[in-house]
Motif scaffolding. Structure first.
Motif, mmCIF file in Angstrom:
data_model
loop_
_atom_site.group_PDB
_atom_site.id
_atom_site.type_symbol
_atom_site.label_atom_id
_atom_site.label_comp_id
_atom_site.label_asym_id
_atom_site.label_seq_id
_atom_site.Cartn_x
_atom_site.Cartn_y
_atom_site.Cartn_z
ATOM 1 N N GLU A 158 30.537 -58.395 30.767
ATOM 2 C CA GLU A 158 31.478 -59.354 30.205
ATOM 3 C C GLU A 158 31.709 -60.487 31.217
ATOM 4 N N ILE A 159 31.782 -61.709 30.726
ATOM 5 C CA ILE A 159 32.067 -62.836 31.615
ATOM 6 C C ILE A 159 33.589 -62.915 31.789
ATOM 7 N N SER A 160 34.060 -62.885 33.039
ATOM 8 C CA SER A 160 35.510 -62.872 33.279
ATOM 9 C C SER A 160 36.137 -64.212 32.910
ATOM 10 N N SER A 161 35.486 -65.312 33.286
ATOM 11 C CA SER A 161 35.939 -66.626 32.841
ATOM 12 C C SER A 161 34.775 -67.597 32.933
ATOM 13 N N GLY A 162 34.920 -68.732 32.261
ATOM 14 C CA GLY A 162 33.835 -69.701 32.209
ATOM 15 C C GLY A 162 33.160 -69.679 30.853
ATOM 16 N N GLU A 163 32.154 -70.537 30.695
ATOM 17 C CA GLU A 163 31.488 -70.655 29.399
ATOM 18 C C GLU A 163 29.987 -70.494 29.534
ATOM 19 N N LEU A 164 29.414 -69.704 28.638
ATOM 20 C CA LEU A 164 27.953 -69.589 28.548
ATOM 21 C C LEU A 164 27.551 -70.138 27.183
ATOM 22 N N ARG A 165 26.705 -71.152 27.195
ATOM 23 C CA ARG A 165 26.222 -71.722 25.924
ATOM 24 C C ARG A 165 24.709 -71.619 25.872
ATOM 25 N N ILE A 166 24.220 -71.140 24.728
ATOM 26 C CA ILE A 166 22.772 -71.121 24.496
ATOM 27 C C ILE A 166 22.519 -71.927 23.232
ATOM 28 N N GLY A 167 21.661 -72.951 23.353
ATOM 29 C CA GLY A 167 21.431 -73.843 22.209
ATOM 30 C C GLY A 167 22.706 -74.522 21.756
ATOM 31 N N GLY A 168 23.629 -74.751 22.668
ATOM 32 C CA GLY A 168 24.878 -75.448 22.356
ATOM 33 C C GLY A 168 25.995 -74.531 21.866
ATOM 34 N N ALA A 169 25.665 -73.297 21.462
ATOM 35 C CA ALA A 169 26.686 -72.394 20.903
ATOM 36 C C ALA A 169 27.295 -71.533 22.008
ATOM 37 N N LEU A 170 28.602 -71.372 21.932
ATOM 38 C CA LEU A 170 29.307 -70.545 22.920
ATOM 39 C C LEU A 170 28.921 -69.076 22.706
ATOM 40 N N MET A 171 28.500 -68.408 23.773
ATOM 41 C CA MET A 171 27.953 -67.047 23.642
ATOM 42 C C MET A 171 28.798 -65.983 24.337
ATOM 43 N N ASN A 172 29.924 -66.370 24.916
ATOM 44 C CA ASN A 172 30.693 -65.407 25.730
ATOM 45 C C ASN A 172 30.944 -64.082 25.020
ATOM 46 N N ASP A 173 31.336 -64.157 23.744
ATOM 47 C CA ASP A 173 31.721 -62.940 23.032
ATOM 48 C C ASP A 173 30.691 -62.498 21.992
ATOM 49 N N VAL A 174 29.508 -63.095 22.047
ATOM 50 C CA VAL A 174 28.465 -62.734 21.077
ATOM 51 C C VAL A 174 27.710 -61.501 21.600
ATOM 52 N N PRO A 175 27.452 -60.491 20.740
ATOM 53 C CA PRO A 175 26.724 -59.295 21.208
ATOM 54 C C PRO A 175 25.328 -59.673 21.725
ATOM 55 N N PRO A 176 24.792 -58.873 22.657
ATOM 56 C CA PRO A 176 23.497 -59.200 23.273
ATOM 57 C C PRO A 176 22.386 -59.499 22.262
ATOM 58 N N SER A 177 22.333 -58.709 21.204
ATOM 59 C CA SER A 177 21.210 -58.850 20.269
ATOM 60 C C SER A 177 21.290 -60.139 19.454
ATOM 61 N N ARG A 178 22.466 -60.788 19.431
ATOM 62 C CA ARG A 178 22.600 -62.002 18.625
ATOM 63 C C ARG A 178 22.584 -63.266 19.474
ATOM 64 N N ARG A 179 22.217 -63.127 20.739
ATOM 65 C CA ARG A 179 22.192 -64.295 21.621
ATOM 66 C C ARG A 179 20.824 -64.979 21.622
ATOM 67 N N GLY A 180 19.852 -64.375 20.927
ATOM 68 C CA GLY A 180 18.510 -64.942 20.923
ATOM 69 C C GLY A 180 17.800 -64.743 22.244
ATOM 70 N N ILE A 181 18.104 -63.625 22.892
ATOM 71 C CA ILE A 181 17.496 -63.362 24.192
ATOM 72 C C ILE A 181 16.815 -61.995 24.193
#
Lengths: 364, 286
Positions: free
Chosen positions: A54-77
């Protein structure tokens, strides 16, 4: 727009912060390598991107979409684990097809995609076997194949070659480089502590230390203009020679004098602040002085023969810390003999006493 | 003086090695006889008449007639065997599935207060069945399960979950977390990771747990005696007792009934001995 953006990513374990606000942008199709010593946070950062931490703070975006709370399998990775993490009770086909079956993809398509990946990785004859019947290199290819079939936007590698022997590591490294060429639109993030892997595979390298980014750049940028002493000594093998020195302004130019009483005229006085500094010179930039003014004089302490090259350890009388020079293997040098070494002024790196670069493009 | 490691052992050393080996083998043979002889004597007595049992208790049967075995089978052993099979199989399935899922939760999830919950579940090992008897009887009576197979199934499951969870949890702790993380990356839910990844990987300890549970449930007497009284729900241990009370003088038939009841578990033990031993060592060592 960047394919992946990390903004002020922090990770905390029970009150202890291990990632201290990571900012990074990764372009589409880029091969980016995270490198750093053990415990620097590179694997933690990768796992945060993967969604396994889990990311404690900050933002992770993949393809412009915020991914912080997206499950691993739905991140496109997809991720290739250090231990391969193959399911031992499934055949190779089932290992590669598992994710697709879970996603409810039709059998024909699953077979087609697994077959395509197996063809790319030359695994087709082995698809009916179980992981225990494979060699380390083959297992690694299956792990890569399992990631390929999911057709990810971002590919994550967590030290994928560290379990292989030296020869297989080189061969697999070349295979990964070729794989990247065959997937030009796929972004790849690769974690390693081996700087040779980093230098040979990366479009850009991210050097991490203690949960912070020290420098981001192409392999050549990091090698030629390291931002600080840490990067200078981490990138390049053997590590850069660094020793305390004094910088003077003399005759309109800058001259550096080091503790072993050698000196070198750098020129361009305006580029440097006079005073105590640290002098850095790569072993491969040193040569026998000959007629040139020597930068170091000393006695040969030890010689490592590498065939084409030899690493000559020279005692110049500074804190028992030898100066290492990478000299041609056929040069006749003997242990115990006196030696004079010189370097071109342009190959000298100057860092301030805090370790920050003073000369060239990487100056901070 | 130098001491060579390649020197041949002296005759005296060889003599004492042979003596100690003979002693160990003799001891093992004696132990084997002590364990197996009563079983064989019981099975053989099932083929004798009552007169033969009293006149020549240690002799080989004069004929190998199945009359006593058929008689015992028709006198209620069939019903006891069916009850034992139902109770043992169902409780084994429930115990192992619940314990495996619990162990998965205790080893693979990030639930808060995990050590406390683990301690609470494993604390069930300390609970004495005898102490809980009276409340359990009242509870079973009030929910209408008294004198049913379900009473025994529920009790066996409840009392065996802590021990079985302990075994499976110890095994799961040794499995690398990369495997479930890889499955998570593949899009598997917790349930899918459990069914498709963890459960197949835990097969050795699952088999061991099933065998240990069968051994327990097949031979359990206290709960079976207290919570069942009708012949059609009684399991073998209680059923055999009632058979002995009923046909106390027909020893041949009682021995035949006892042999029938012991046979499945003996066969199971020999067939799965490898897993049985492994289950015990894995539970202790890991």
């Amino acid at each position: 727009m960047a394919e992946m953006t990390l903004h002020q990513i922090r990770k905390t374990y029970g009150g202890i912060e291990v990632l201290h606000g990571i900012d990074l942008e990764c372009e589409k199709g880029e091969f980016m390598v995270f490198v750093g010593p053990s415990g620097c946070g590179k694997s933690t950062l990768l796992r945060c991107i993967a969604g396994l931490e889990e990311i404690s703070s900050g933002e992770l975006r993949i393809g412009g979409a915020l991914m912080n709370d997206v499950p691993p399998s739905r991140r496109g990775i997809s991720m290739v684990f250090q231990s391969y993490a193959l399911y031992p009770h499934m055949t190779l086909f089932d290992n590669m097809a598992f994710g697709l079956k879970i996603a409810g993809i039709k059998k024909n398509e699953i077979r087609e995609r697994v077959q395509r990946a197996a063809d790319i990785l030359q695994l087709t004859p082995l698809l009916g076997r179980y992981p225990k019947a494979l060699s380390g290199g083959q297992r690694q290819r299956v792990a890569i194949g399992r990631a390929i079939v999911r057709d990810p936007r971002v590919f994550l590698f967590d030290e994928p070659l560290s379990n292989l022997d030296a020869a297989l590591r080189v061969a697999t490294r070349i295979e990964i480089a070729k794989l990247k060429q065959s997937m030009p639109d796929t972004t790849m993030i690769y974690v390693t502590h081996d700087q040779v892997e980093a230098m040979t595979l990366a479009d850009r390298i991210v050097v991490l230390r203690d949960g912070e980014i020290e420098q981001v750049g192409t392999p050549q940028e990091l090698y030629r203009t390291p931002r600080n002493v840490f990067v200078a000594q981490f990138i390049g093998s053997p590590a850069m020679n660094v020793l305390p020195a004094q910088l003077h302004h003399r005759d309109g130019g800058a001259t550096i004098t080091h503790a072993a009483s050698g000196e070198c005229v750098l020129g361009g006085a305006g580029a440097f602040d006079a005073g105590p500094v640290q002098l850095g010179v790569r072993p491969e930039d040193l040569a026998l002085a000959g007629d040139a003014a020597p930068l170091f004089r000393g006695r040969i302490d030890h010689i490592e023969h590498l065939g084409e090259w030899q690493l000559v350890h020279t005692d110049v009388g500074i804190d028992d810390k030898p100066i290492i020079a990478k000299l041609p293997g056929d040069l006749d040098v003997r242990r115990g003999a006196d030696i004079a070494l010189a370097a071109r002024p342009s190959s000298i790196h100057v860092f301030d006493t805090d370790g920050r670069r003073q000369n060239g493009a990487g100056r901070t | 003086m130098t001491v060579g490691t390649g020197n041949p052992p002296s005759e005296s050393a060889l003599f004492w090695t042979a003596i100690s080996k003979s002693f160990v083998y003799s001891l093992l043979v004696c132990l084997g006889v002590i364990v197996l002889y009563p079983l064989l004597w019981m099975a053989a007595s099932g083929f004798k008449t009552n007169t033969q049992i009293f006149n020549a208790p240690f002799a080989i049967p004069l004929s190998w007639s199945l009359e006593n075995y058929i008689g015992a089978w028709n006198e209620g052993v069939r019903s006891f065997l069916v009850s034992s099979l139902i109770v043992t199989a169902t409780s084994a399935f429930c115990t192992v599935m619940i314990s495996a899922w619990t162990a998965y939760g205790l080893t693979r999830t990030r639930m808060p207060c995990k050590p406390l919950i683990t301690g609470f579940i494993l604390g069930g090992l300390m609970l004495s069945p005898t102490v809980a008897l009276i409340p359990l009887v009242r509870m079973m009576q009030s929910v209408g399960l008294y004198n049913t197979h379900w009473a025994l199934i529920l009790l066996y499951t409840a009392f065996r979950i802590p021990f079985t969870t302990f075994l499976i949890r110890a095994y799961m702790l040794e499995l690398p977390s990369d495997l479930d993380e890889a499955a998570r990356m593949d899009g598997a839910t917790e349930g899918q990771i459990f069914w498709h990844i963890m459960l197949p990987l835990c097969r050795p300890i699952i088999v061991s747990s099933v065998i240990l549970h069968i051994l327990f449930a097949w031979n359990e007497y206290l709960f079976a005696m207290i919570f069942t009284n009708a012949q059609e729900v009684q399991t073998l241990p209680v059923g055999l007792t009632s058979l002995m009370a009923k046909h106390g003088t027909d020893y041949a038939q009682v021995f035949a009934a006892m042999t029938i009841s012991a046979l499945p578990i003996v066969l199971l033990f020999f067939a799965m001995q490898r897993y049985f031993v492994r289950g015990l060592t894995e539970g202790i060592g890991k």
